[in-house]
Motif scaffolding. Sequence first.
Motif, PDB file in Angstrom:
ATOM      1  N   LEU A 301     -12.872   0.890   6.401  1.00  0.00           N
ATOM      2  CA  LEU A 301     -12.171   0.918   5.112  1.00  0.00           C
ATOM      3  C   LEU A 301     -10.712   1.341   5.286  1.00  0.00           C
ATOM      4  O   LEU A 301      -9.816   0.784   4.646  1.00  0.00           O
ATOM      5  CB  LEU A 301     -12.879   1.866   4.155  1.00  0.00           C
ATOM      6  CG  LEU A 301     -14.219   1.389   3.611  1.00  0.00           C
ATOM      7  CD1 LEU A 301     -14.841   2.482   2.752  1.00  0.00           C
ATOM      8  CD2 LEU A 301     -14.059   0.112   2.804  1.00  0.00           C
ATOM      9  N   ILE A 302     -10.477   2.323   6.130  1.00  0.00           N
ATOM     10  CA  ILE A 302      -9.105   2.773   6.383  1.00  0.00           C
ATOM     11  C   ILE A 302      -8.286   1.637   6.974  1.00  0.00           C
ATOM     12  O   ILE A 302      -7.102   1.457   6.648  1.00  0.00           O
ATOM     13  CB  ILE A 302      -9.108   4.000   7.312  1.00  0.00           C
ATOM     14  CG1 ILE A 302      -9.733   5.199   6.587  1.00  0.00           C
ATOM     15  CG2 ILE A 302      -7.706   4.339   7.788  1.00  0.00           C
ATOM     16  CD1 ILE A 302     -10.023   6.389   7.478  1.00  0.00           C
ATOM     17  N   ASP A 303      -8.914   0.825   7.820  1.00  0.00           N
ATOM     18  CA  ASP A 303      -8.230  -0.321   8.416  1.00  0.00           C
ATOM     19  C   ASP A 303      -7.970  -1.415   7.374  1.00  0.00           C
ATOM     20  O   ASP A 303      -6.884  -1.996   7.341  1.00  0.00           O
ATOM     21  CB  ASP A 303      -9.074  -0.884   9.560  1.00  0.00           C
ATOM     22  CG  ASP A 303      -8.435  -2.101  10.209  1.00  0.00           C
ATOM     23  OD1 ASP A 303      -7.319  -1.974  10.755  1.00  0.00           O
ATOM     24  OD2 ASP A 303      -9.047  -3.196  10.160  1.00  0.00           O
ATOM     25  N   ARG A 304      -8.950  -1.678   6.517  1.00  0.00           N
ATOM     26  CA  ARG A 304      -8.820  -2.745   5.511  1.00  0.00           C
ATOM     27  C   ARG A 304      -7.949  -2.332   4.324  1.00  0.00           C
ATOM     28  O   ARG A 304      -7.279  -3.167   3.714  1.00  0.00           O
ATOM     29  CB  ARG A 304     -10.202  -3.130   4.988  1.00  0.00           C
ATOM     30  CG  ARG A 304     -11.177  -3.688   6.023  1.00  0.00           C
ATOM     31  CD  ARG A 304     -10.983  -5.172   6.252  1.00  0.00           C
ATOM     32  NE  ARG A 304     -12.104  -5.689   7.046  1.00  0.00           N
ATOM     33  CZ  ARG A 304     -13.175  -6.276   6.529  1.00  0.00           C
ATOM     34  NH1 ARG A 304     -13.275  -6.429   5.208  1.00  0.00           N
ATOM     35  NH2 ARG A 304     -14.148  -6.715   7.314  1.00  0.00           N
ATOM     36  N   PHE A 305      -8.015  -1.038   3.959  1.00  0.00           N
ATOM     37  CA  PHE A 305      -7.299  -0.535   2.785  1.00  0.00           C
ATOM     38  C   PHE A 305      -6.423   0.649   3.207  1.00  0.00           C
ATOM     39  O   PHE A 305      -6.762   1.808   2.921  1.00  0.00           O
ATOM     40  CB  PHE A 305      -8.285  -0.097   1.698  1.00  0.00           C
ATOM     41  CG  PHE A 305      -9.179  -1.190   1.185  1.00  0.00           C
ATOM     42  CD1 PHE A 305      -8.831  -1.922   0.063  1.00  0.00           C
ATOM     43  CD2 PHE A 305     -10.383  -1.493   1.830  1.00  0.00           C
ATOM     44  CE1 PHE A 305      -9.655  -2.930  -0.416  1.00  0.00           C
ATOM     45  CE2 PHE A 305     -11.216  -2.498   1.358  1.00  0.00           C
ATOM     46  CZ  PHE A 305     -10.850  -3.224   0.233  1.00  0.00           C
ATOM     47  N   PRO A 306      -5.322   0.401   3.897  1.00  0.00           N
ATOM     48  CA  PRO A 306      -4.486   1.499   4.406  1.00  0.00           C
ATOM     49  C   PRO A 306      -4.072   2.457   3.293  1.00  0.00           C
ATOM     50  O   PRO A 306      -3.675   2.044   2.204  1.00  0.00           O
ATOM     51  CB  PRO A 306      -3.267   0.770   4.988  1.00  0.00           C
ATOM     52  CG  PRO A 306      -3.766  -0.605   5.305  1.00  0.00           C
ATOM     53  CD  PRO A 306      -4.775  -0.924   4.254  1.00  0.00           C
ATOM     54  N   GLY A 307      -4.215   3.761   3.579  1.00  0.00           N
ATOM     55  CA  GLY A 307      -3.828   4.773   2.611  1.00  0.00           C
ATOM     56  C   GLY A 307      -4.841   5.033   1.512  1.00  0.00           C
ATOM     57  O   GLY A 307      -4.553   5.777   0.580  1.00  0.00           O
TER      58      GLY A 307
END
Length: 534
Positions: A301-307
């Motif tokens: 998720l961190i990779d797909r939705f940065p921040g």
Amino acid sequence: MTRPSAAPSGNLGAYRRLRQIFATFEGEHKPAYCTSEADLSYAGLYNHARSLAEQLQTRTGGGQRKPILIFGHKDIRYPVAYWACLLAGHPLIPVEPETPIARISQIAEACGASVLLYAAADTLQFASELAGTPLTVVPVPDPLSRCRPRAAQLPRVETIADQDHAYVMFSSGTLGQPKGIAVTYANLVDFIGWLDGLYPDTVEMTAVSGVIRHCFDVSLFELWMSWSRRIPLVALDHADFANSTAYLDRLAEHGTGLWVSTPSITRLFLKNRRFNGAHLPHLRSFVFCGEVLTKKIAAALIDRFPGCRITNTYGPTECTVAVTSVDITDRHMKSQRDLPIGVARPGTRLESMALADGGDGGELLVRGGSVGAGYVGLPGKTKAAFPEPNLYRTGDRGFLGMDGLWYFVGRIDREVKIQGVRINLNDIETHLRNLPEVEDVVVEPQMLRGVPHALAAYVLGPCKLADLTQLPARLAAELPPYLVPRYWYADFPAGLNQNSKFDRSRLADAAAHARLRHIHMPSNVAQVAQEEPA
């Protein structure tokens, strides 16, 4: 957007607080509940729920408020039925369409219900199937039709007490008998107040996902985040689960900002490359509950939705959805430990009671305003699980870390004895989840003539036999031989149960249909025939 002021139920009254939220719906024409077929506005929800609440009161003469079953899935009639029950003071009981008639009858008998609200389009066949039961089927009118509410006299505020039951969630009890978990109006308002703190008005939110079945209490995250802010809930019919692209397009269309899910559902959506921040630019917040959140899912998720903000929560149904929370940080991701479940919500306290086995942590106890009213009609089970007022024994193992955060270890009852050795299945699963090739795993005893004789691992992730056969060796580098499963299965259909979790009840089916199988023979065991598991 201004929300109704959140006041403690002791000052305002829990039922009055819900009426206050409901009053904000009047005349509000923004969508409240959106399906692939229709959108229900807040004004429509207000008018039809109030009209149905009056009908329910007329049926009971304003007297005894028996529980009412709500039969339905993701239909715009569902929130109408939900609010009608709350307003009229009838404890509501969600029932999914897949529920067998015999089970519905058991639930009705267990709680004394005599009315079932049918929150779907066609009632004819269902009403005939229920003909032999004491339940009266009341169809919920189409909320897109014209509604002419009379001057509905809702119950006086003082007639519905904080400790009256707001809803009852049923789970499987002993010998398959349904077990109803009762939650009060005060419990529910305590939960809503917690959500207001987790996601205050300063956090921009335009719509909420709706992927959780309503028979699973995690759906209350979705419902009340939507209702307290008067923003749309974008519902997904589970019959349309395979068509994730169409649902993602709907989430994008509504500018969805909050995703509520079990890790298992998110794992399925991560297989769709459109589940990312470019396609869903407003989606910045993720809330998880119901299962162990793994670092692999969080990292994806961190990779797909940065921040993005990822909130991990924990809690039993008996304690109003969830009782702890923590926002996952880079420090948590880099730690050698599993992800934490966080700190207790305001008005609730967690404790850890030492266990005789001397394993990691102790039994988690929950105290405070989140603790529900016990099990309907089961005084013995209620006394055992709720030994004191506002105290619940979870049956879960956990501990408080030096960082001030709580950590979940697993169910206490997931211990088995194989060939005289006591084995904690949670411990094996934890080690396996930390291996790079493993997305998730379930470890269970393999039975032979009704007796556990070996361990079996059902693994999500490996898609080649070579990957699967390497896992026992990797695990053996960390654990003694008797903790390394003998039978390994992978590349099988991973179904979800009605609570949107990995369906452990279908493991036998998974073993039968697994495309990858491996039998591991420890080095200290003589080579024997590669028998198929019993």
